[in-house]
Scaffold this motif. Structure first.
Motif, PDB file in Angstrom:
ATOM      1  N   TYR A  54      -2.568  11.483  -3.673  1.00 46.22           N
ATOM      2  CA  TYR A  54      -3.450  10.572  -2.953  1.00 46.22           C
ATOM      3  C   TYR A  54      -3.091  10.492  -1.477  1.00 46.22           C
ATOM      4  O   TYR A  54      -2.904   9.421  -0.920  1.00 46.22           O
ATOM      5  N   VAL A  55      -2.924  11.659  -0.854  1.00 42.19           N
ATOM      6  CA  VAL A  55      -2.641  11.735   0.586  1.00 42.19           C
ATOM      7  C   VAL A  55      -3.500  12.867   1.146  1.00 42.19           C
ATOM      8  O   VAL A  55      -3.579  13.920   0.536  1.00 42.19           O
ATOM      9  N   PRO A  56      -4.129  12.655   2.297  1.00 42.37           N
ATOM     10  CA  PRO A  56      -5.018  13.717   2.791  1.00 42.37           C
ATOM     11  C   PRO A  56      -4.290  14.879   3.455  1.00 42.37           C
ATOM     12  O   PRO A  56      -4.816  15.494   4.365  1.00 42.37           O
ATOM     13  N   ILE A  57      -3.066  15.173   3.054  1.00 44.93           N
ATOM     14  CA  ILE A  57      -2.388  16.357   3.583  1.00 44.93           C
ATOM     15  C   ILE A  57      -2.687  17.497   2.611  1.00 44.93           C
ATOM     16  O   ILE A  57      -3.022  17.251   1.456  1.00 44.93           O
TER      17      ILE A  57
ATOM     18  N   HIS B 131      -2.787   0.609   6.204  1.00 47.17           N
ATOM     19  CA  HIS B 131      -3.871  -0.351   5.984  1.00 47.17           C
ATOM     20  C   HIS B 131      -3.557  -1.175   4.738  1.00 47.17           C
ATOM     21  O   HIS B 131      -2.852  -0.706   3.852  1.00 47.17           O
TER      22      HIS B 131
ATOM     23  N   TYR C 124       2.342   2.817  -3.175  1.00 45.63           N
ATOM     24  CA  TYR C 124       1.467   3.636  -4.029  1.00 45.63           C
ATOM     25  C   TYR C 124       1.394   5.082  -3.563  1.00 45.63           C
ATOM     26  O   TYR C 124       1.541   6.001  -4.340  1.00 45.63           O
ATOM     27  N   SER C 125       1.097   5.266  -2.293  1.00 47.94           N
ATOM     28  CA  SER C 125       1.112   6.625  -1.759  1.00 47.94           C
ATOM     29  C   SER C 125       1.245   6.562  -0.249  1.00 47.94           C
ATOM     30  O   SER C 125       1.043   5.512   0.354  1.00 47.94           O
ATOM     31  N   SER C 126       1.583   7.704   0.318  1.00 47.04           N
ATOM     32  CA  SER C 126       1.868   7.744   1.750  1.00 47.04           C
ATOM     33  C   SER C 126       0.608   7.500   2.574  1.00 47.04           C
ATOM     34  O   SER C 126      -0.488   7.903   2.193  1.00 47.04           O
TER      35      SER C 126
ATOM     36  N   PRO D 257      -4.234   4.943  -6.697  1.00 47.31           N
ATOM     37  CA  PRO D 257      -2.994   4.283  -7.135  1.00 47.31           C
ATOM     38  C   PRO D 257      -2.995   2.779  -6.862  1.00 47.31           C
ATOM     39  O   PRO D 257      -2.563   1.995  -7.702  1.00 47.31           O
ATOM     40  N   GLN D 258      -3.531   2.371  -5.705  1.00 49.81           N
ATOM     41  CA  GLN D 258      -3.437   0.949  -5.362  1.00 49.81           C
ATOM     42  C   GLN D 258      -4.446   0.080  -6.096  1.00 49.81           C
ATOM     43  O   GLN D 258      -4.453  -1.131  -5.936  1.00 49.81           O
TER      44      GLN D 258
ATOM     45  N   PRO E 158       0.224   9.112  -7.328  1.00 49.82           N
ATOM     46  CA  PRO E 158       0.449   8.786  -5.915  1.00 49.82           C
ATOM     47  C   PRO E 158       0.576  10.018  -5.017  1.00 49.82           C
ATOM     48  O   PRO E 158       0.006  10.059  -3.939  1.00 49.82           O
TER      49      PRO E 158
ATOM     50  N   ARG F 240       0.845  -1.200   0.000  1.00 48.15           N
ATOM     51  CA  ARG F 240       0.000   0.000   0.000  1.00 48.15           C
ATOM     52  C   ARG F 240       0.884   1.255   0.000  1.00 48.15           C
ATOM     53  O   ARG F 240       0.595   2.235  -0.689  1.00 48.15           O
TER      54      ARG F 240
ATOM     55  N   ALA G 167       0.722   8.508   5.765  1.00 46.34           N
ATOM     56  CA  ALA G 167       0.813   9.523   6.815  1.00 46.34           C
ATOM     57  C   ALA G 167      -0.194  10.611   6.458  1.00 46.34           C
ATOM     58  O   ALA G 167      -0.044  11.305   5.469  1.00 46.34           O
ATOM     59  N   PHE G 168      -1.255  10.718   7.250  1.00 48.71           N
ATOM     60  CA  PHE G 168      -2.339  11.655   6.949  1.00 48.71           C
ATOM     61  C   PHE G 168      -2.067  13.050   7.496  1.00 48.71           C
ATOM     62  O   PHE G 168      -2.732  14.003   7.151  1.00 48.71           O
TER      63      PHE G 168
END
Lengths: 669, 104
Positions: free
Chosen positions: B86-89, A586, A573-575, B58-59, B83, A570, A577-578
């Protein structure tokens, strides 16, 4: 909630959902015009769309309800169709706030001592429900140094100084409701001009408390309205014309209190009342006794009159499309108004209404409707009711209609650097541009932001940049000049929060249910065995491996490798860390039979990656293979942690699993 | 109001991303809303044709070809999410918003 007519449409479409229903059929079924039917239909369509279903419109055929599977429509339909029982009796007090009001009203105005069991029986709820309400009440009372105490022999009672009692009564029963109630009268006619309503309320409240008259808040409203109108009458040169003079014992407490009220108004406002006015105020003060007297002379009891009133209001709603029959302030206000009205009718007296001309001018339609509907009430049949008297009822109705519209408006809090100067300009601009859509509750400075100031606020409009400290309430940043772009942004936000509000209205009953579900989900996914407190500086691999190990232990199957592999995959693909402090690893595909949320707290920080060297909270979310548990709901619950750093700090500081869960649950949106 | 749908694996991150991006658009006064669904429901959801744009996480990009077929049938755009978007920052959300605005 949908109106009665809208529910009818919904029912009709639901019954005939396998075919098309034309707008003529709908308008015939509802006994309204085609145009009106389409207006209702639009509301229904919006509401239905909020539940991921929709109403299809086909030219030439009509409308058809399409219910999407798995949507919340069924639930919504049940609430709407079954949940529209007429309100107004004790049986329908189910909201916690209504119960709190009921209890506080009892304690402050009716009996000083009361038993929890009695209240529970009266409200048809369990003792523990009332106990919860009492906890909330204690919180309300706390800032006023009033204590809710309890003795086995006498039940619950309040303890505090008279001063603090009055302070609380003023704020709880009046200030918060004044906007809804009395202000409508004054704003609509400039009735009281430079006279402050608050001051009148304080005078009446003070004098009634001094003589220990047990007067309900509604009666105080009516007295204040009565006095306000009396002041206006005097200013306009009217005099009460009494053909048959009303009698009132001058040595009674009520009469003496009335005199003192008049004297205080004379002292502070320089208004000289004729002595007859004291009789009228005394009649109001003795409302209960007078009511009994009045009712002895008519063939109906109080409940029958209330029933007559509700029927009239329902007919009124049916004709106008408003929903004021459910307005408790209106119903109670009118019921109290009926007593002196009937007394006047029985005595063949009448008071001039100083607002009659104005009402005829500006609210002629409403006055006509008042006469049309209220004249049908059996209780008024024997009497010759003057236009002036009907116009008093129109004032009550006008206020209710205003409340109805205010209920539709979004409640806005305006925040400025200082709350002075430029903010007033912003307020004026907002009222000018968006007055029909918003209701500005308050204009405050940045430093005045508090939990209380945010209560029941739908939207915050701010001229300064606010850090993300206020969650759940949308914020729009604007310039104090409020340019076109600002207005557009606000309008957009309004259309969104109206949607949310509708949803909340519909779901308000389900809210508790929702909370219970969330709590159940938390209890299911989080476990003490899956809780890790890392007191030293740790690296990511160790923490993850410990969490995975804990999950394997609970699961009882060797899943370590599969889960670790999925987590790693996982992250390619992308981080995950929110935020700088929060990581939510996950798997892409589920590996465990049950759903788990494993948590690691690391106050000293975990080196997650170059960009996130100091992660303090790790939520490892492992969904179940069959995807039966809505683990993504847990994921959504993490949003406040990202948005509000106080929550992050508080969670990180938890010392035990129990404390962590308690805090986590508390911050649930 | 336009609507975009994120198609992802389990919804663990996409639900958060959808929410944050919708908020981001609202703050800018852009009328776009986001939802999220899982890849297994992707094709059937596209067939209902209720969205203006589909975004593949991405996944789940291995499902892209299949999902694309469904989207082409409805004549609706579909794109892979890079990618870093695709992060909630805030930076990720900003990038995703840009992708959406370019394609919707």
């Amino acid at each position: 909630m949908l109106s009665q007519k809208e529910v009818s449409i919904l029912k009709l479409l639901y019954e005939k959902r396998h075919t098309y229903t034309s707008s003529q059929e709908i308008s015939t079924a509802l006994c309204v015009s085609d145009r009106t039917a389409r207006k209702y239909l639009r509301h229904v369509r919006d509401a239905v769309e909020n539940h991921h279903s929709y109403i299809e419109a086909k030219p030439g055929l009509g409308y058809r309800l399409i219910v999407n599977e798995g949507s919340t429509f069924e639930q919504f339909f049940q609430t709407e169709v079954n949940g529209t029982a007429p309100t107004g009796n004790i049986g329908t007090i189910h909201e916690s706030k209504d119960r709190q009001y009921y209890i506080l009203h009892r304690l402050f105005f009716e009996q000083h001592h009361t038993f929890v069991d009695d209240i529970a029986t009266e409200l048809y709820v369990s003792r523990s429900t009332i106990s919860n309400d009492l906890i909330e009440i204690k919180k309300l009372l706390h800032p006023y140094q009033i204590q809710l105490k309890s003795k086995p022999s006498t039940g619950i009672y309040l303890e505090g100084s008279e001063q603090s009692f009055r302070h609380f009564i003023m704020n709880y029963f009046f200030m918060n409701r004044l906007v809804d109630n009395l202000y409508t009268f004054s704003t609509y006619s400039n009735l009281l001009g430079d006279i402050s309503i608050e001051e009148l309320v304080i005078i009446v409240l003070d004098e009634c408390r001094e003589t220990d008259l047990k007067i309900s808040d509604f009666i105080i409203y009516n007295i204040v309205l009565h006095i306000g109108l009396a002041i206006r009458r005097i200013q306009l040169g009217f005099e009460i014309e009494l053909e048959n003079k009303l009698e009132f014992p001058e040595d009674s407490v009520e009469y003496q209190t009335a005199l003192r009220i008049i004297n205080r108004i004379k002292a502070s406002m320089d208004i000289h009342f004729p002595v007859e006015e004291a009789t009228y105020i005394a009649l109001h003060l003795r409302n209960k006794t007078t009511t009994r007297l009045v009712f002895q002379r008519i063939p109906y009891d109080k409940n029958q009159i209330k029933q007559q009133l509700l029927e009239v209001l329902k007919a009124f709603d049916k004709e106008t499309g408003y929903a004021i029959a459910q307005d408790k302030i209106l119903v109670n206000g009118l019921m109290i108004h009926f007593t002196p009205l009937l007394l006047r009718l029985q005595n063949n007296t009448s008071i001039e209404n100083p607002l009659l001309t104005e009402i005829k001018e500006k609210r002629s339609q409403l006055l006509a409707l008042t006469i049309k509907h209220f004249a049908k009430m059996p209780v008024f049949q024997p009497y010759d009711v003057t236009e002036s008297e009907w116009a008093y009822l129109t004032i009550h109705l006008a206020a209710a209609v205003e409340r109805y519209y205010n209920g539709q408006k979004a409640r806005v809090l305006v925040i400025c650097a200082t709350g002075l100067g430029s903010s007033q300009m912003l307020k004026t601009r907002l009222e000018h541009e968006l007055g029909s859509k918003i209701l500005i509750e308050r204009v405050i400075s940045y430093y005045e932001i508090s939990e209380q100031s945010l209560e029941e606020i739908d939207l915050i409009i701010s001229s300064i940049n606010l850090p993300n400290v206020i969650h759940n309430i949308p914020i729009v940043h604007v310039s104090v000049f409020l340019d076109d772009h600002d207005i557009k942004t606000i309008e957009h936000e309004l259309s969104r929060c109206r949607g949310i509000k509708q949803l909340f209205d519909i779901e308000s009953d389900l809210n508790l249910d929702k909370q219970a579900k969330q709590t159940a989900l938390i209890n299911q996914c989080f476990r003490p065995e899956l809780f890790l407190k890392v007191d030293h500086v740790a690296d990511k691999a160790t923490v993850l491996s410990e969490l995975i190990g804990a999950i394997e232990h609970v699961e009882g199957y060797p899943i370590k490798q599969a889960l670790a592999k999925q987590l790693k995959l996982r992250e390619t693909y992308s981080s995950v860390a929110f935020s700088p402090y929060l990581a939510v690893p996950h798997p892409i595909e589920a590996v465990t039979n049950s759903a788990y949320a494993a948590v690691a707290i690391a106050p000293k920080g975990i080196f997650w990656d170059d960009k996130h060297p100091h992660v303090q909270l790790v939520f490892l979310l492992s969904p179940d293979l069959l995807n039966l548990t809505e683990l993504e709901q847990i994921s959504m619950m993490l949003v406040p942690i990202i948005e509000n750093d106080m929550i992050r700090q508080s969670l990180v500081a938890s010392t035990s699993f129990e404390q962590f869960i308690e805090r986590f649950t508390k911050y649930l949106s | 109001m336009k609507k975009a749908l994120i198609i992802c694996a389990g919804g663990m991150s996409s639900s958060v991303i959808a929410k944050k991006t919708t908020e981001y658009f609202a703050g800018k006064g852009v009328e776009i809303e986001l939802d999220a669904t899982s890849a297994s429901q992707g094709a059937s959801t596209i067939a209902q044709d209720q969205y203006d744009l589909y975004l593949v996480s991405p996944q789940t990009k291995m499902y892209f070809a299949n999902l694309e077929k469904a989207a082409v049938k409805q004549n609706k755009p579909i794109v892979n999410i890079p990618p870093q978007a695709y992060v909630p920052i805030p930076m990720g959300i900003e990038k995703l918003a840009k992708v959406i605005e370019e394609n919707i």
